[in-house]
Write a protein that holds these residues in place. Structure first.
Motif, mmCIF file in Angstrom:
data_model
loop_
_atom_site.group_PDB
_atom_site.id
_atom_site.type_symbol
_atom_site.label_atom_id
_atom_site.label_comp_id
_atom_site.label_asym_id
_atom_site.label_seq_id
_atom_site.Cartn_x
_atom_site.Cartn_y
_atom_site.Cartn_z
ATOM 1 N N LYS A 331 73.230 17.122 135.481
ATOM 2 C CA LYS A 331 73.877 17.817 134.359
ATOM 3 C C LYS A 331 73.866 16.955 133.097
ATOM 4 O O LYS A 331 73.713 17.476 131.985
ATOM 5 C CB LYS A 331 75.301 18.199 134.740
ATOM 6 N N GLU A 334 70.320 17.170 131.741
ATOM 7 C CA GLU A 334 70.074 18.499 131.157
ATOM 8 C C GLU A 334 70.727 18.616 129.788
ATOM 9 O O GLU A 334 70.114 19.112 128.832
ATOM 10 C CB GLU A 334 70.616 19.578 132.100
ATOM 11 N N GLU A 335 71.964 18.140 129.671
ATOM 12 C CA GLU A 335 72.665 18.239 128.392
ATOM 13 C C GLU A 335 71.990 17.369 127.335
ATOM 14 O O GLU A 335 71.729 17.830 126.208
ATOM 15 C CB GLU A 335 74.121 17.810 128.548
ATOM 16 N N GLU A 337 68.945 16.144 127.152
ATOM 17 C CA GLU A 337 67.595 16.581 126.782
ATOM 18 C C GLU A 337 67.595 17.879 125.996
ATOM 19 O O GLU A 337 66.620 18.182 125.304
ATOM 20 C CB GLU A 337 66.744 16.705 128.049
ATOM 21 N N SER A 338 68.691 18.642 126.053
ATOM 22 C CA SER A 338 68.804 19.854 125.234
ATOM 23 C C SER A 338 69.219 19.530 123.804
ATOM 24 O O SER A 338 69.132 20.375 122.909
ATOM 25 C CB SER A 338 69.812 20.824 125.861
ATOM 26 N N ILE A 339 69.677 18.300 123.601
ATOM 27 C CA ILE A 339 70.184 17.902 122.281
ATOM 28 C C ILE A 339 69.295 16.862 121.613
ATOM 29 O O ILE A 339 69.085 16.904 120.394
ATOM 30 C CB ILE A 339 71.623 17.349 122.428
ATOM 31 N N SER A 341 65.658 14.207 122.088
ATOM 32 C CA SER A 341 64.444 13.861 122.814
ATOM 33 C C SER A 341 63.976 12.472 122.384
ATOM 34 O O SER A 341 63.903 12.180 121.183
ATOM 35 C CB SER A 341 63.325 14.877 122.520
ATOM 36 N N GLN A 352 74.987 14.893 117.021
ATOM 37 C CA GLN A 352 74.452 15.120 118.366
ATOM 38 C C GLN A 352 75.360 14.501 119.429
ATOM 39 O O GLN A 352 75.588 15.092 120.480
ATOM 40 C CB GLN A 352 73.041 14.537 118.470
ATOM 41 N N ARG A 355 78.179 16.685 120.302
ATOM 42 C CA ARG A 355 77.839 17.876 121.088
ATOM 43 C C ARG A 355 77.648 17.578 122.571
ATOM 44 O O ARG A 355 77.570 18.496 123.382
ATOM 45 C CB ARG A 355 76.564 18.513 120.526
ATOM 46 N N THR A 464 68.059 9.330 130.591
ATOM 47 C CA THR A 464 66.906 10.044 130.042
ATOM 48 C C THR A 464 65.624 9.224 130.137
ATOM 49 O O THR A 464 64.556 9.752 130.453
ATOM 50 C CB THR A 464 67.167 10.408 128.562
#
Length: 508
Positions: A331, A334-335, A337-339, A341, A352, A355, A464
């Motif tokens: 999780k 996922e969080e 990498e959605s915000i 890179s 960022q 968030r 990451t």
């Protein structure tokens, strides 16, 4: 020599009797202060139980906790190097110490022998209005603007060290690497860069690292202040560290007087200090309090101590807990990498970071589940009515356990569960009195947002950029004190590169 011994022989029975009397009075004093509080019935002369504390601190404090729990009183007693001590497990009783409901009833000491190490000019020993005034002066160091400046510095250093860790792991091939000393070095560089930035050169950092290691070793030793002892080396190391930081403060003042923009914590601090000093000169007044370079160096050392060891502990437990809870790790990835890179070749911005709600919840749960500084020692400045049946004697060293409080009140407290800090459950608010990892009362940690940001940034980049797996061995996750807590095996991990490439950033 023989003649001297012969002449003293008649006095031997009297000296022996006098020694026995002193030991008897020591035991009576201990039992009188103990007054039925659970703890050892008898203690070793003078040293008390200092040796068990130094040799096996985890076992020592576990026993104190067990005594406090089984008795139902919520606290227990012991005796260390001539000092009577109380260990407090119960949260509400801990709050009585933190709240200091009677002015100056308790003084924060930070470490049983801390004042000998830290010196007189020290934030943690300040009380009352002086303490409030100094904390007000520290406020500019932790504004959103200042924190945003720090996050950039933190990420660049984290990235540099993660790349080094991955290279080191690839050289070891199929062997795990211990993260404790690697994380400590990363955090020490981070603290130095964030706090004093350009004012500490390469050679100065090397000397700084040696002195800080002397200090760390001395924290876990008996307070024997003799030449060549670890405690003496630690005390002298702290003196040198404070003087080095004082020079940094002096250089920052000179730079801020030229109207430069702040680039590190000491700059934000000195920017306001320079204004106050200029106003005092214009008014013909003496320099304001807390503007002396050496005093500022002492306060900076407090920051360094708080940021360095506690942060290293939290990072190690974050790795350990993410590995043992793959669903949480998934999780987080996922969080993040959605915000953000890594291929964007940009740093995580403050927006960022804000968030990353789930990763922030993980950080809070790491700190709750494994509070790095497990206790916050205070000394009783006067006799203090603690419960209806017990008064803490003046001079007692009191150990409120923030670690034990973290397992009280929360839903299934023994389970690692970041969702307890979600917007839906909000256990950080519902159980606020039990979440004491950053202290409470007047000495609530002023840098807690900085500390949490560092933990979130580390987890975001570590999870990451790298694949990792703990090297499991018997007792590897048991708690040891060094002096904050860490996994027994120093967090042994296998590491490999996860992303296609690392962000291309300026690492100078």
């Amino acid at each position: 020599m023989n003649s001297i011994l012969i002449s003293l022989a008649p006095l031997a029975p009297y000296l022996f009797s006098f020694l026995v009397l002193l030991l008897f009075l020591e035991q009576i004093s201990y039992l009188n202060k103990k007054k039925g509080v659970p703890g050892p019935a008898f203690v070793f002369p003078f040293l008390g139980n200092a040796l068990p504390l130094v040799r096996h601190p985890t076992k020592f404090w576990d026993l104190q906790s067990a005594l406090a729990t089984s008795s139902g009183r919520g606290f227990s007693a012991n005796y260390i190097v001539g000092r009577f001590i109380l260990f407090i497990r119960d949260t509400e009783l801990s709050h009585k110490v933190f709240a200091n409901v009677r002015p100056d009833a308790f003084h924060l000491v930070g470490h049983p022998f801390g004042k000998k190490l830290f010196g007189d000019h020290n934030l943690i020993y300040m009380m009352g209005q002086d303490h409030k005034d100094l904390r007000r002066r520290l406020a500019p160091n932790f504004t959103p603007r200042a924190l945003s400046t720090y996050t950039s510095l933190q990420q660049i250093i984290i990235l540099r060290h993660l790349m080094h860790w991955e290279r080191l792991a690839s050289q070891r091939k199929h062997e795990p690497i211990p993260l404790r000393f690697l994380a400590r070095d990363m955090n020490l560089e981070t603290s130095q860069t964030v706090f004093v930035g350009p004012y500490l050169g390469r050679e100065g950092r090397q000397r700084f690292n040696l002195d800080y290691n002397f200090f760390n070793v001395g924290l876990m030793k008996l307070p024997i202040d003799l030449p060549g002892t670890a405690f003496r080396n630690a005390r002298l190391g702290v003196d040198r560290l404070v003087k080095t930081l004082a020079v940094c403060a002096e250089q920052s003042k000179a730079r801020m007087e030229k109207g430069r923009q702040p680039s590190c914590l000491i700059d934000f601090w000195m920017q306001e200090t320079v204004r106050e000093l200029a106003d005092a000169v214009a008014a013909g007044s003496p320099a304001p309090a807390y503007t002396n370079d050496l005093e500022i160096g002492s306060y900076l050392f407090d920051f360094l101590f708080a940021a360095q060891d506690a942060s290293t502990s939290s990072l190690l437990w974050a790795v350990t807990l993410l590995d043992s809870h793959p669903e949480v790790l998934a999780k987080v990835r996922e969080e993040v990498e959605s915000i953000w890179s890594p291929e964007s070749d940009s740093l995580i911005t403050a927006e960022q970071l804000g968030r990353m709600k789930y990763t922030q919840a993980v950080a809070r749960e790491v700190v709750r589940y494994r509070a790095p500084a497990t206790m916050v020692p205070h000394i009783a400045a006067e006799d203090f009515p603690f419960t209806e049946t017990y008064t803490i004697p003046k001079g007692t060293i009191v150990f409120p356990s923030v670690y034990e409080s973290s397992f009280q009140g929360f839903t299934e407290p023994d389970r690692f569960d970041p969702d307890r800090f979600s917007e839906e459950r909000q256990e950080d608010r519902l159980c606020k009195r039990n979440f004491l990892a950053f202290g409470a009362g007047a000495h609530l940690c002023v840098g807690q947002r900085y500390a949490l940001n560092h933990l979130v940034l580390f987890m975001a980049m570590f999870a990451t950029l790298l694949d990792f797996k703990r090297h499991r061995s018997d007792g590897c996750d048991e708690i040891v004190y060094v002096p904050t807590i860490c996994p027994k095996d120093d967090c042994m991990v296998f590491l490999s590169k996860r992303c296609a490439r690392y962000p291309i950033l300026s690492l100078d």
